[in-house]
Design a protein around this motif. Structure first.
Motif, mmCIF file in Angstrom:
data_model
loop_
_atom_site.group_PDB
_atom_site.id
_atom_site.type_symbol
_atom_site.label_atom_id
_atom_site.label_comp_id
_atom_site.label_asym_id
_atom_site.label_seq_id
_atom_site.Cartn_x
_atom_site.Cartn_y
_atom_site.Cartn_z
ATOM 1 N N ALA A 1 5.839 -26.131 14.266
ATOM 2 C CA ALA A 1 5.887 -25.089 13.238
ATOM 3 C C ALA A 1 4.813 -25.338 12.186
ATOM 4 C CB ALA A 1 7.269 -25.045 12.602
ATOM 5 N N LYS A 2 4.698 -26.574 11.736
ATOM 6 C CA LYS A 2 3.712 -26.899 10.705
ATOM 7 C C LYS A 2 2.289 -26.704 11.222
ATOM 8 C CE LYS A 2 6.939 -30.157 8.599
ATOM 9 N NZ LYS A 2 7.295 -31.592 8.400
ATOM 10 N N LYS A 3 2.071 -27.061 12.468
ATOM 11 C CA LYS A 3 0.752 -26.857 13.069
ATOM 12 C C LYS A 3 0.395 -25.378 13.081
ATOM 13 C CE LYS A 3 -1.970 -27.970 17.187
ATOM 14 N NZ LYS A 3 -1.936 -28.595 18.540
ATOM 15 N N GLY A 4 1.389 -24.531 13.203
ATOM 16 C CA GLY A 4 1.173 -23.090 13.204
ATOM 17 C C GLY A 4 1.161 -22.466 11.821
ATOM 18 N N GLY A 5 1.179 -23.305 10.766
ATOM 19 C CA GLY A 5 1.102 -22.791 9.402
ATOM 20 C C GLY A 5 2.429 -22.377 8.806
ATOM 21 N N LEU A 6 3.521 -22.805 9.408
ATOM 22 C CA LEU A 6 4.859 -22.488 8.904
ATOM 23 C C LEU A 6 5.547 -23.762 8.461
ATOM 24 C CD1 LEU A 6 7.130 -20.250 8.683
ATOM 25 C CD2 LEU A 6 7.948 -21.154 10.872
ATOM 26 N N TRP A 7 6.072 -23.782 7.237
ATOM 27 C CA TRP A 7 6.836 -24.945 6.781
ATOM 28 C C TRP A 7 8.313 -24.628 6.955
ATOM 29 C CZ3 TRP A 7 4.462 -29.449 5.740
ATOM 30 C CH2 TRP A 7 5.287 -30.496 5.314
ATOM 31 N N PRO A 8 8.986 -25.334 7.904
ATOM 32 C CA PRO A 8 10.370 -24.998 8.211
ATOM 33 C C PRO A 8 11.361 -25.800 7.372
ATOM 34 C CG PRO A 8 9.604 -26.616 9.785
ATOM 35 C CD PRO A 8 8.461 -26.384 8.809
ATOM 36 N N PHE A 9 12.581 -25.320 7.325
ATOM 37 C CA PHE A 9 13.708 -26.084 6.791
ATOM 38 C C PHE A 9 14.516 -26.543 8.004
ATOM 39 C CE2 PHE A 9 17.816 -27.101 5.222
ATOM 40 C CZ PHE A 9 17.741 -27.303 3.856
ATOM 41 N N VAL A 10 14.531 -27.832 8.259
ATOM 42 C CA VAL A 10 15.180 -28.380 9.449
ATOM 43 C C VAL A 10 16.276 -29.347 9.022
ATOM 44 C CG1 VAL A 10 14.842 -29.815 11.495
ATOM 45 C CG2 VAL A 10 13.119 -28.111 10.882
ATOM 46 N N ASN A 11 17.454 -29.212 9.605
ATOM 47 C CA ASN A 11 18.543 -30.150 9.352
ATOM 48 C C ASN A 11 19.366 -30.309 10.624
ATOM 49 O OD1 ASN A 11 20.149 -31.898 7.688
ATOM 50 N ND2 ASN A 11 21.693 -30.293 7.599
ATOM 51 N N GLY B 1 3.145 -17.576 -4.724
ATOM 52 C CA GLY B 1 3.934 -16.651 -3.936
ATOM 53 C C GLY B 1 4.756 -17.357 -2.883
ATOM 54 N N SER B 2 4.590 -16.975 -1.635
ATOM 55 C CA SER B 2 5.358 -17.548 -0.531
ATOM 56 C C SER B 2 4.629 -18.688 0.163
ATOM 57 C CB SER B 2 5.676 -16.450 0.507
ATOM 58 O OG SER B 2 6.438 -15.410 -0.077
ATOM 59 N N TYR B 3 3.477 -19.119 -0.375
ATOM 60 C CA TYR B 3 2.635 -20.109 0.295
ATOM 61 C C TYR B 3 2.391 -21.339 -0.572
ATOM 62 C CZ TYR B 3 1.393 -16.200 3.381
ATOM 63 O OH TYR B 3 1.438 -15.148 4.257
ATOM 64 N N PHE B 4 2.091 -22.463 0.079
ATOM 65 C CA PHE B 4 1.514 -23.617 -0.604
ATOM 66 C C PHE B 4 0.446 -24.202 0.302
ATOM 67 C CE2 PHE B 4 5.095 -25.437 1.754
ATOM 68 C CZ PHE B 4 4.569 -26.604 2.295
ATOM 69 N N TRP B 5 -0.368 -25.116 -0.222
ATOM 70 C CA TRP B 5 -1.459 -25.669 0.572
ATOM 71 C C TRP B 5 -1.711 -27.115 0.201
ATOM 72 C CZ3 TRP B 5 -1.728 -21.482 -2.698
ATOM 73 C CH2 TRP B 5 -2.344 -21.691 -3.933
ATOM 74 N N ASP B 6 -2.352 -27.832 1.142
ATOM 75 C CA ASP B 6 -2.637 -29.242 0.922
ATOM 76 C C ASP B 6 -4.092 -29.431 0.490
ATOM 77 O OD1 ASP B 6 -4.222 -29.106 3.223
ATOM 78 O OD2 ASP B 6 -2.712 -30.012 4.522
ATOM 79 N N TYR B 7 -4.485 -30.689 0.313
ATOM 80 C CA TYR B 7 -5.826 -30.988 -0.199
ATOM 81 C C TYR B 7 -6.915 -30.852 0.871
ATOM 82 C CZ TYR B 7 -4.000 -32.627 -4.657
ATOM 83 O OH TYR B 7 -3.403 -32.687 -5.901
ATOM 84 N N ASP B 8 -6.507 -30.615 2.106
ATOM 85 C CA ASP B 8 -7.486 -30.333 3.155
ATOM 86 C C ASP B 8 -7.706 -28.831 3.319
ATOM 87 O OD1 ASP B 8 -7.946 -33.024 3.834
ATOM 88 O OD2 ASP B 8 -6.106 -33.055 5.034
ATOM 89 N N GLY B 9 -7.024 -28.043 2.480
ATOM 90 C CA GLY B 9 -7.185 -26.600 2.539
ATOM 91 C C GLY B 9 -6.278 -25.900 3.529
ATOM 92 N N ARG B 10 -5.347 -26.635 4.146
ATOM 93 C CA ARG B 10 -4.403 -26.010 5.069
ATOM 94 C C ARG B 10 -3.299 -25.315 4.289
ATOM 95 N NH1 ARG B 10 -5.261 -30.970 8.056
ATOM 96 N NH2 ARG B 10 -3.532 -31.856 6.872
ATOM 97 N N ARG B 11 -3.042 -24.064 4.639
ATOM 98 C CA ARG B 11 -2.040 -23.267 3.940
ATOM 99 C C ARG B 11 -0.788 -23.113 4.795
ATOM 100 N NH1 ARG B 11 -2.519 -17.064 1.730
ATOM 101 N NH2 ARG B 11 -2.446 -16.654 3.966
ATOM 102 N N TYR B 12 0.385 -23.169 4.149
ATOM 103 C CA TYR B 12 1.665 -23.062 4.854
ATOM 104 C C TYR B 12 2.489 -21.933 4.249
ATOM 105 C CZ TYR B 12 0.407 -27.824 6.249
ATOM 106 O OH TYR B 12 -0.250 -28.926 6.733
ATOM 107 N N LEU B 13 3.086 -21.127 5.104
ATOM 108 C CA LEU B 13 4.073 -20.146 4.665
ATOM 109 C C LEU B 13 5.399 -20.880 4.536
ATOM 110 C CD1 LEU B 13 4.957 -17.249 4.056
ATOM 111 C CD2 LEU B 13 5.212 -16.886 6.521
ATOM 112 N N ASP B 14 5.986 -20.848 3.338
ATOM 113 C CA ASP B 14 7.144 -21.698 3.050
ATOM 114 C C ASP B 14 8.445 -20.988 3.418
ATOM 115 O OD1 ASP B 14 8.853 -23.616 2.220
ATOM 116 O OD2 ASP B 14 8.330 -23.536 0.096
ATOM 117 N N PHE B 15 8.959 -21.313 4.600
ATOM 118 C CA PHE B 15 10.238 -20.763 5.031
ATOM 119 C C PHE B 15 11.405 -21.634 4.563
ATOM 120 C CE2 PHE B 15 10.429 -17.465 8.680
ATOM 121 C CZ PHE B 15 9.612 -16.612 7.976
ATOM 122 N N SER B 16 11.121 -22.559 3.620
ATOM 123 C CA SER B 16 12.183 -23.396 3.061
ATOM 124 C C SER B 16 12.437 -23.095 1.583
ATOM 125 C CB SER B 16 11.824 -24.876 3.207
ATOM 126 O OG SER B 16 10.769 -25.227 2.329
#
Length: 451
Positions: A405-415, A41-56
């Motif tokens: 943003a990442k610490k808060g569980g949000l994966w941003p698109f930054v440029n 869906g709108s999320y992905f996660w790493d191998y430590d179990g941290r989940r990110y809402l993908d705003f990118s």
């Protein structure tokens, strides 16, 4: 799907990546890619179990999110039936994908040339324009990105061009409208539009209209900043092209397939180009696919004259099956309408409210699921939060914002000095509000650099 921590597996993935993967646009020893264990869906996660809402949305392409079951099933079914076949043959998945795309493109863009992605779509669109007109030059905007292959990166206006700019590619850059940082000393959208069109006309006059094959524009520039063109600008470019016999190319690689709340961003402006490039959202990036939608006049040029171009994997069956499923899903589930509705009722109002609270936000702009926040040190002077093309310590404020943003569980698109809000087009209202709350918190870090 619930993320299951497995740090040992993650370490192995990171080690293999470090040893063998050469990453795009990066100094290899200075990067530390996140090891991703899964996505849904709108999320992905790493191998430590941290989940990110993908705003990118990956790289602004997972328009229907990750692992949509109907698209996964379509790829599996196509693989069982016919995994691959050469492009010179008529294949059901290829024909159906072309038909569905042609039904949605504006005007008479009814012929589809398939590529493997957006950059080679741009390469072929420019080749078609030059052969159709017999002219050498192409005009493109400074604030633009058209791909990483040789012609496409020369067309690109941002600094990623510099290292590969041959100076002999027949490319001329010009300023497109951008009122917030106007190059035309404009104070209103009307002035910006009129002066940008005058500038383009003057550029063509001095380059020689008979030497210009095409003008290429991102309908709404993506990576360069999501600057929605002022009313009348694209129609004005269309008129200029018609006046001089120039091919008008719209690059919809990022803006297409629901991203702006329309199937194609051109529909927002009631403009039909001669060629339209697409990729990314055509199948949510599940299998590489891009293409060029071609007008009747340009298609006729190659009716009895061979088109000198092609790709081994043009219209790959797996990619086309994914495209058919994606377009069907978008139609059945109202994905385009969802992007338009939530963009107008949630994203726009919430981002404007954030701007009121955060002195680091200089401007909010966008449409659908395609938005940008321009971050500044000073709202009055509009000094960017970081300098143009900043790196290292000069980019520290944006790096700190992204880390928050990442610490808060949000994966941003930054440029550069911007963060873009470009989540999947089928994101829910609850997910959007979750991400916007995390963005609100991260902007407090950016605020620390204002004064």
């Amino acid at each position: 799907m619930t993320p299951q921590p497995n740090p040992e597996a993650g370490a192995a993935v990171k080690a293999a990546d470090r040893d063998h993967v050469f990453h795009s646009w990066s100094a290899q020893e200075l990067i530390d890619p996140l090891a991703v264990a899964g996505a849904e869906g709108s999320y992905f996660w790493d191998y430590d179990g941290r989940r990110y809402l993908d705003f990118s949305s990956g790289l602004v392409y997972t328009n229907v999110g990750y692992q949509h079951p109907k698209i996964v099933a379509a790829i599996q079914e196509q693989a069982a039936r016919m995994t691959t076949f050469a492009p010179a043959f008529a294949i059901e998945a290829r024909s159906e994908a072309a038909r569905l795309i042609a039904e949605r493109t504006p005007g008479d863009l009814d012929k589809i040339f398939f590529t493997n992605g957006g950059a080679d779509a741009v390469e072929h669109a420019i080749r078609m324009a030059r052969l159709h007109t017999g002219r050498p030059k192409v005009l493109s905007a400074y604030r633009s990105y058209h791909g990483g292959t040789q012609q496409a990166v020369n067309l690109t206006g941002d600094p990623r061009r510099w290292a590969s700019d041959s100076g002999t590619a027949g490319v001329v850059h010009f300023w497109a409208p951008y009122l917030y940082r106007s190059r035309f000393y404009a104070e209103t959208e009307e002035q910006e539009c009129a002066r940008a069109l005058e500038h383009l006309e003057t550029t063509i006059a001095f380059e020689g209209p008979s030497t210009v094959a095409a003008i290429i524009l991102e309908t709404i520039p993506g990576t360069a900043g999501i600057m929605v063109p002022p009313p009348g600008y694209l129609a004005g470019v269309r008129e200029i092209c018609d006046k001089h016999g120039i091919v008008f190319v719209l690059d919809e690689v990022m803006a297409g397939f629901g991203r702006t709340g329309e199937w194609f961003a051109a529909d927002l402006f009631d403009v039909t180009p001669d060629l339209l490039t697409f990729a990314k959202g055509v199948n949510s990036g599940y299998v590489p696919l891009g293409g060029v939608a071609i007008s009747g006049a340009i298609a006729e040029t190659f009716g009895k004259r061979p088109y000198p171009g092609g790709l081994t994997y043009s219209g790959h069956p797996l990619a086309c099956a994914a495209a058919v499923a994606t377009i069907d899903v978008m139609a059945e589930e109202g994905v385009v309408e969802n992007a338009a509705r939530l963009g107008e009722s949630v994203v726009g109002p919430e981002l404007r409210a954030l701007a009121e609270r955060h002195p680091s936000v200089g401007e909010v702009r966008g449409v659908g699921m395609f938005w940008a926040l321009e971050l500044v040190r000073d709202r009055e002077t509009r000094e960017p939060l970081v300098p143009y093309n900043a790196a290292g310590e000069a980019n520290a404020p944006m790096a700190a914002f992204a880390a928050a943003a990442k610490k808060g569980g949000l994966w941003p698109f930054v440029n550069m000095n911007r963060t873009h809000v470009v989540p999947p087009c089928n994101i829910s209202e609850a997910e959007l509000k979750e991400g916007l709350a995390a963005l609100d918190s991260a902007l407090s870090v950016a605020d620390e650099y204002t004064g």
